[in-house]
Design an enzyme around this catalytic site. Structure first.
Site, PDB file in Angstrom:
ATOM      1  N   HIS A   1      -3.593   3.210  -5.740  1.00  0.00           N
ATOM      2  CA  HIS A   1      -3.028   4.511  -5.363  1.00  0.00           C
ATOM      3  C   HIS A   1      -3.579   5.639  -6.236  1.00  0.00           C
ATOM      4  O   HIS A   1      -2.989   6.708  -6.321  1.00  0.00           O
ATOM      5  CB  HIS A   1      -1.505   4.494  -5.490  1.00  0.00           C
ATOM      6  CG  HIS A   1      -0.848   3.398  -4.723  1.00  0.00           C
ATOM      7  ND1 HIS A   1      -1.001   3.265  -3.366  1.00  0.00           N
ATOM      8  CD2 HIS A   1      -0.059   2.374  -5.124  1.00  0.00           C
ATOM      9  CE1 HIS A   1      -0.317   2.194  -2.967  1.00  0.00           C
ATOM     10  NE2 HIS A   1       0.255   1.637  -4.014  1.00  0.00           N
TER      11      HIS A   1
ATOM     12  N   HIS B   1       0.880   1.254   1.695  1.00  0.00           N
ATOM     13  CA  HIS B   1       0.228  -0.058   1.638  1.00  0.00           C
ATOM     14  C   HIS B   1      -0.074  -0.511   3.055  1.00  0.00           C
ATOM     15  O   HIS B   1      -0.290  -1.683   3.302  1.00  0.00           O
ATOM     16  CB  HIS B   1       1.120  -1.095   0.963  1.00  0.00           C
ATOM     17  CG  HIS B   1       1.705  -0.641  -0.321  1.00  0.00           C
ATOM     18  ND1 HIS B   1       2.901   0.019  -0.387  1.00  0.00           N
ATOM     19  CD2 HIS B   1       1.240  -0.717  -1.577  1.00  0.00           C
ATOM     20  CE1 HIS B   1       3.143   0.320  -1.653  1.00  0.00           C
ATOM     21  NE2 HIS B   1       2.159  -0.111  -2.384  1.00  0.00           N
TER      22      HIS B   1
END
Ligand SMILES: Nc1ncnc2c1ncn2[C@@H]1O[C@H](COP(=O)(O)OP(=O)(O)OP(=O)(O)O)[C@@H](O)[C@H]1O
Ligand SMILES: [Mg+2]
Lengths: 205, 329
Positions: free
Chosen positions: B57, B219
């Site tokens: 991320h 995700h």
């Protein structure tokens, strides 16, 4: 039935064998309703657990369970790491000081493990998690008479029931109704763990 | 899979080393862990802020380490929560005697691993508090389920709680302002393409050439609608309207248009233009805008829109100094 240190070590070894054999299968179960890492996480954690417990001479089952819990906690990751770690840690505490486990103390240990999973996951039976396996197993043991065949029957039917349940906890919950009909990966890995326990118990029959 | 990596099983190690090499004066790695901390941690007398989660991320979360933001970030394997022992090391590394505050995104794994670490730290006499960020309006808000996911709005929690801690506030006050941000921030994302976790080797889901998914998680968790790709204005409208429906926004807000990893800034600015138009139509004033990559999902193409309702306190803390590499103010 009495289980000593070597039986508990054997339990983890057999569990590990099954998890390694089914690593890709567990991961494939986690793909449609999770993030596709369950087999990878469990295979890594159980291998490390077995490596660890094979290097130590334990005085009692509780110590095996504690080491296994600590390795699982630090090596599995994801949601299942803290869940299995908590389960075996609680079980270790529940059977502390006992050189062998009989049906009553083993049952107490498994019940403590289940309570640990519920508390850590803030979840209950019927939410399509590993609790759907651990719950019926503890109920079965609590009845006071067990056999390896009986245990296998219980876990097999629990796995089937859980398949048709809708997930409300864990990553699978985002899939809502779509999770129905899929096997929960954590329930499948718990299935192997109890299949391994049934084999250990069978040796004693 | 086509990636600039050495070995799929080594990406975390290599990334952490490179990140430290890029900021040698500001950051340090806690030995034998994947915990990155401020070079001067622990700052005595200040509440320490720890965040983290799976990697992939970037710049979250290590890019938000600095004076005025985080004290440490725990980097898990790609998209996998870090383990309790790692989080515990981070807590110990930043404890300057005033307690440690954890910023956790609402994922089952993250919540459990961070909570276990908090219990370990409390057993050692370190005071720990936490906030759980759940800004993703694509997920139903329910106390009976896992609930909403934490996505890009988390960055505002880092910034504002970090500024509060930097002022010398107590653990209790840092927690209060962090909860206030969580109550006032909402986000929603969308994707054009999936992404590939290096260790997995294949994309985690599929989207056809002309498809997009609205409401997707960082995700690749399922969204609320999969359909034919729309224009930027339509996408911006869908995301912004859904955020605005979820709670009342008025007065002044901060806007974050976040790229998920493979979306050019050009497209983010096109999105941002429409978001501003929609807010203007509603009479909502934009106090500050952030456009860029703040919370990515590897090489996913797509974006998210985050709105934060502001008041005087939040404005002041949002404007406060930050030396974090990915959020300099
Ligand atoms: N709240 C919960 N309570 C009990 N069991 C849970 C809970 N959440 C998840 N599980 C179990 O954990 C399994 C998933 O484990 P896994 O290691 O794949 O974690 P994960 O959710 O993918 O975490 P991460 O995304 O951080 O990797 C599920 O199949 C389920 O059986
Ligand atoms: Mg998973």
């Amino acid at each position: 039935m009495e289980l000593g240190v070597l039986d508990i070590v054997k339990w983890f070894e057999l569990s590990n064998e099954k998890i390694q054999q089914n690593k890709d299968y567990l991961t494939s179960l986690d793909r449609p309703i999770g993030d596709g890492d369950h087999g990878i996480n469990m295979a890594r954690g159980y291998q490390e657990t077995v490596n660890k417990i094979n290097t130590v001479d334990y005085a009692e089952p509780s110590a095996v369970l504690k080491d296994a819990a600590m390795v699982l906690l630090s090596k599995v990751g994801g949601a299942s790491g803290p869940l299995y770690g908590t389960a075996f840690l609680k079980m270790s505490v529940a059977v502390k000081g006992m050189v062998v486990l009989n049906l009553r103390t083993l049952t107490g240990g498994l019940a403590a493990a289940l309570a640990g999973i519920k508390q850590r996951g803030k979840s209950e039976l019927g939410e399509k998690t590993m609790i759907d396996i651990w719950g019926p197993v503890v109920d079965y043991f609590t009845k006071g008479e067990i056999s390896s065949a009986g245990l296998m029957e219980i876990v097999s039917s629990a796995l089937e029931t859980s398949k048709e349940t809708m997930a409300t906890k864990g990553r699978a919950a985002y899939f809502k109704e779509k999770s129905i009909g899929h096997l929960d990966p954590g329930s499948a890995s718990s299935f192997y763990i109890f299949e391994a326990l049934a084999e250990v118990i069978k040796e004693k029959e | 899979m086509k990636k600039i990596i050495n070995n799929p099983n080594q990406v975390l190690q290599d990334m952490v080393d490179g990140l430290i090499a890029a900021n040698p004066q500001r950051l340090k790695k806690i030995p034998e862990t994947f915990v990155i901390a401020r070079a001067d941690a622990p700052v005595q007398g200040k509440v320490g802020l720890v965040s983290g989660g799976g990697s992939g991320h970037e710049p979250a979360h290590a890019g938000y380490i600095g004076k005025g933001m985080l004290d440490a970030a725990v980097c898990g394997e790609v998209f996998t929560s870090p383990t309790p022992d790692q989080v515990y090391e981070a807590i110990k590394a930043v404890d300057g005697g005033a307690g440690v505050f954890l910023v956790i995104k609402n994922y089952t794994g993250d919540v459990m691993n961070f909570e276990m670490a908090a219990e370990l730290a409390e057993a050692e006499g370190i005071q720990v508090e936490k906030v759980i960020v759940n800004d993703d309006v694509a997920v139903e808000d329910s106390s009976f389920t896992t609930g909403r996911r934490g996505i890009a709005g988390t960055v505002f929690v880092h910034k504002i709680a970090g500024a509060m801690a930097d002022k010398g506030a107590s653990l209790e006050d840092v927690k209060a302002v962090a909860e206030k941000v969580v109550a006032n921030v909402r986000s929603m994302g969308m994707a054009l393409t999936p992404c590939t976790v290096p260790a997995a080797g294949n994309p985690s889901f599929e989207l056809a050439e002309d498809e997009m998914e609205i409401g997707i998680g960082i995700h690749g968790e399922p969204g609320i609608d999969r359909g034919t790709i729309a224009t930027a204005d339509e996408i911006a409208t869908t995301l912004t309207e859904k955020v605005l429906e979820d709670r009342e926004f008025s007065g002044e807000v901060a806007v974050l248009v976040n790229g998920l990893g493979a979306t050019p800034e050009m497209e983010l600015y096109i999105m941002n233009k429409k978001v501003h138009d929609i807010l203007a139509d509603r009479g909502i004033n934009v106090y500050k805008t952030f456009v860029g990559e703040y919370m990515t999902s590897l090489e996913m193409a797509g974006c998210s829109v985050t709105l934060l309702q502001l008041d005087d306190e939040l404005k002041e803390l949002l404007d406060a100094e930050s030396t974090a590499p990915a959020f300099r103010m």
